[in-house]
Structure formats: C-alpha cells, structure tokens
Design a protein around this motif. Structure first.
Motif, PDB file in Angstrom:
ATOM      1  N   ASP A 148      62.858 -11.985 -42.438  1.00 15.72           N
ATOM      2  CA  ASP A 148      61.798 -11.057 -42.807  1.00 15.72           C
ATOM      3  C   ASP A 148      61.252 -10.403 -41.545  1.00 15.72           C
ATOM      4  O   ASP A 148      60.901 -11.092 -40.579  1.00 15.72           O
ATOM      5  CB  ASP A 148      60.686 -11.827 -43.545  1.00 15.72           C
ATOM      6  CG  ASP A 148      59.528 -10.935 -43.925  1.00 15.72           C
ATOM      7  OD1 ASP A 148      59.558 -10.368 -45.034  1.00 15.72           O
ATOM      8  OD2 ASP A 148      58.590 -10.810 -43.115  1.00 15.72           O
ATOM      9  N   LEU A 149      61.195  -9.085 -41.541  1.00 15.71           N
ATOM     10  CA  LEU A 149      60.797  -8.342 -40.342  1.00 15.71           C
ATOM     11  C   LEU A 149      59.379  -8.699 -39.906  1.00 15.71           C
ATOM     12  O   LEU A 149      59.123  -8.904 -38.716  1.00 15.71           O
ATOM     13  CB  LEU A 149      60.916  -6.842 -40.621  1.00 15.71           C
ATOM     14  CG  LEU A 149      60.897  -5.907 -39.413  1.00 15.71           C
ATOM     15  CD1 LEU A 149      62.032  -6.214 -38.461  1.00 15.71           C
ATOM     16  CD2 LEU A 149      60.970  -4.459 -39.878  1.00 15.71           C
ATOM     17  N   ASN A 150      58.467  -8.775 -40.855  1.00 14.70           N
ATOM     18  CA  ASN A 150      57.070  -9.086 -40.519  1.00 14.70           C
ATOM     19  C   ASN A 150      56.955 -10.477 -39.911  1.00 14.70           C
ATOM     20  O   ASN A 150      56.214 -10.690 -38.948  1.00 14.70           O
ATOM     21  CB  ASN A 150      56.176  -8.979 -41.754  1.00 14.70           C
ATOM     22  CG  ASN A 150      56.044  -7.550 -42.241  1.00 14.70           C
ATOM     23  OD1 ASN A 150      56.057  -6.622 -41.440  1.00 14.70           O
ATOM     24  ND2 ASN A 150      55.947  -7.367 -43.539  1.00 14.70           N
ATOM     25  N   TYR A 151      57.693 -11.444 -40.490  1.00 16.15           N
ATOM     26  CA  TYR A 151      57.679 -12.803 -39.932  1.00 16.15           C
ATOM     27  C   TYR A 151      58.173 -12.787 -38.490  1.00 16.15           C
ATOM     28  O   TYR A 151      57.582 -13.402 -37.603  1.00 16.15           O
ATOM     29  CB  TYR A 151      58.558 -13.748 -40.764  1.00 16.15           C
ATOM     30  CG  TYR A 151      58.891 -15.033 -40.021  1.00 16.15           C
ATOM     31  CD1 TYR A 151      57.986 -16.089 -39.994  1.00 16.15           C
ATOM     32  CD2 TYR A 151      60.065 -15.155 -39.292  1.00 16.15           C
ATOM     33  CE1 TYR A 151      58.252 -17.247 -39.274  1.00 16.15           C
ATOM     34  CE2 TYR A 151      60.348 -16.298 -38.567  1.00 16.15           C
ATOM     35  CZ  TYR A 151      59.447 -17.350 -38.563  1.00 16.15           C
ATOM     36  OH  TYR A 151      59.705 -18.478 -37.846  1.00 16.15           O
ATOM     37  N   LEU A 152      59.279 -12.088 -38.255  1.00 13.16           N
ATOM     38  CA  LEU A 152      59.900 -12.108 -36.933  1.00 13.16           C
ATOM     39  C   LEU A 152      58.974 -11.488 -35.878  1.00 13.16           C
ATOM     40  O   LEU A 152      58.800 -12.042 -34.782  1.00 13.16           O
ATOM     41  CB  LEU A 152      61.227 -11.354 -36.987  1.00 13.16           C
ATOM     42  CG  LEU A 152      62.308 -11.804 -36.015  1.00 13.16           C
ATOM     43  CD1 LEU A 152      62.589 -13.284 -36.149  1.00 13.16           C
ATOM     44  CD2 LEU A 152      63.586 -11.002 -36.219  1.00 13.16           C
ATOM     45  N   GLN A 153      58.365 -10.362 -36.221  1.00  8.86           N
ATOM     46  CA  GLN A 153      57.427  -9.731 -35.282  1.00  8.86           C
ATOM     47  C   GLN A 153      56.241 -10.650 -35.006  1.00  8.86           C
ATOM     48  O   GLN A 153      55.813 -10.813 -33.859  1.00  8.86           O
ATOM     49  CB  GLN A 153      56.942  -8.392 -35.864  1.00  8.86           C
ATOM     50  CG  GLN A 153      58.025  -7.329 -35.887  1.00  8.86           C
ATOM     51  CD  GLN A 153      57.617  -6.097 -36.671  1.00  8.86           C
ATOM     52  OE1 GLN A 153      56.874  -6.174 -37.641  1.00  8.86           O
ATOM     53  NE2 GLN A 153      58.123  -4.939 -36.260  1.00  8.86           N
TER      54      GLN A 153
END
Length: 219
Positions: A148-153
């Motif tokens: 998940d992009l938000n998790y990774l950021q």
C-alpha cells in the motif's frame, strides 16, 4: 504453570510468515503474530503503536520485533507493561542509524524516494530486506504482505524521523555482523550473530531457536 505470551512483529511491509521457522517450546511459550495495519493519514508512530497494542490480549507479554517492527515494539512498550522487549536486526535509538539515514532526515531526501516504483515486488524486496536477494525474489513474494502506497510512505518517514535519542537499556538487541541496512559499526551493546544479515530471521533461525528461549527467560 501459565505459558509466557510472546508476540512477534515483522519488518517493514513484511508478513508474519517471516517467523515460520521460529519454534519455541509450546509447553513454555504461547506465540502470537502481529500484522501491519494501514496507518491513518499523518498518524504519529506513537499513536499507531497504541493502536497495534489493542491486538495484544495478555498482560506482561514478551514483544519481539524485526527491523522496523523492532522500532514499533519499543513504541508499543510505552503504552503497555511488558515482560521483555527483544529487537532483531533493528535499532534501539536514532543514534544507531547509519550516516545515510541521518543525512536523509536532515535533507528530507526520503520524500524523493519513488514509492510507486518501490511497490514493484523486486524493488520492495530490496528496499525491505537489503540488496543481495536477486536470486530469492520468489521467496520474498511470500514474505512481503503490505503493498500500500500510503503505508510505505508513512513507514519510511516513521523510521527516518524516529525521535528516540535515548536507548532503553532494558531492550534486548540481537544483531547480525553482516547487516547491510543497519551496519554493525553503528550498533552498541547488542548480542552479535556471526554471519547474520538483515534477513537473519529467515536464514539464522537455528541460532534464534537455540537462543531465544534463554534470552526470554533470563532476568
């Protein structure tokens, strides 16, 4: 005699499958696996840690975290009483960070990391587990759970900007002398595993299975 509850937290983006080779005596220990949840927008790491503690159903558990999971269990221990906190392939404070991570915080260079590219399985595997894994990409498809992009950021920023500057000496630190993410030369006062890399939870499991029980039990 009641069993000792032991909760395991995997590393950045990883699934609890990374612990599948870890075996503790079922007569003595009761093992539970924690998983990453998607963070709320701009959720502070401390708030996130409090949220993850809601998944712990026992008093005074042992918390064991790998890499970013090691940072998280230390934050969780601020919110609940623990029997012991053990981190593997991780850091006890931001003083243990390698120079590139300290520079990354100062310059905010981490904001330039192309997260969408990292979501590619091969790049994410390198990012989460270190460089030397090209032959093992298939293996890591199994271990990388969160894409998940938000998790990774959020996760990258939470690591780089971790504000703990004082070491909690009660935290037990197990670290490999060949770790390429958190090099041993920056680490102080740890139990050193010879030949251990950043993914030694996978390939040094025999050492961990032999030594974790006594590490958990010793006062």
């Amino acid at each position: 005699m009641s069993k000792i509850p032991v909760y395991f937290m995997p590393g950045l983006a990883a699934s609890p499958a990374i612990f599948e080779r870890i075996q503790l005596d079922e007569a003595v220990f009761e093992v539970f696996m924690l998983e990453w949840e998607i963070p709320f927008a701009k959720e502070p790491l401390s708030d996130y840690a409090l949220r993850i503690t809601k998944n712990i159903k026992h008093d005074n558990p042992v918390l064991i975290g790998v890499s970013f999971g090691g940072i998280l269990v230390q934050e969780m221990s601020k919110h609940i009483a623990t029997r012991k906190v053990i981190i593997i392939s991780s850091v006890r404070s931001n003083l243990d960070f390698p120079r590139r991570m300290k520079i990354g915080k100062t310059t905010k260079a981490y904001k330039l990391i192309p997260m969408k590219l990292i979501l590619n399985i091969e790049n994410l595997a390198k990012f989460s587990f270190g460089e030397k894994i090209n032959k093992r990409i298939k293996l890591y498809e199994k271990f990388l759970a969160v894409r998940d992009l938000n998790y990774l950021q959020w996760a990258v920023e939470s690591v780089i900007c971790w504000d703990r500057s004082e070491v909690d000496e009660s935290v037990v630190h197990i670290h490999g002398d060949l770790d390429d993410v958190f090099p041993i030369k920056y680490i102080k006062n740890c139990i050193i595993v010879k030949g251990g890399t950043h993914i030694m939870i996978l390939n040094k499991y025999k050492w961990l299975n032999e030594n974790l029980p006594s590490i958990i039990l010793e006062d």
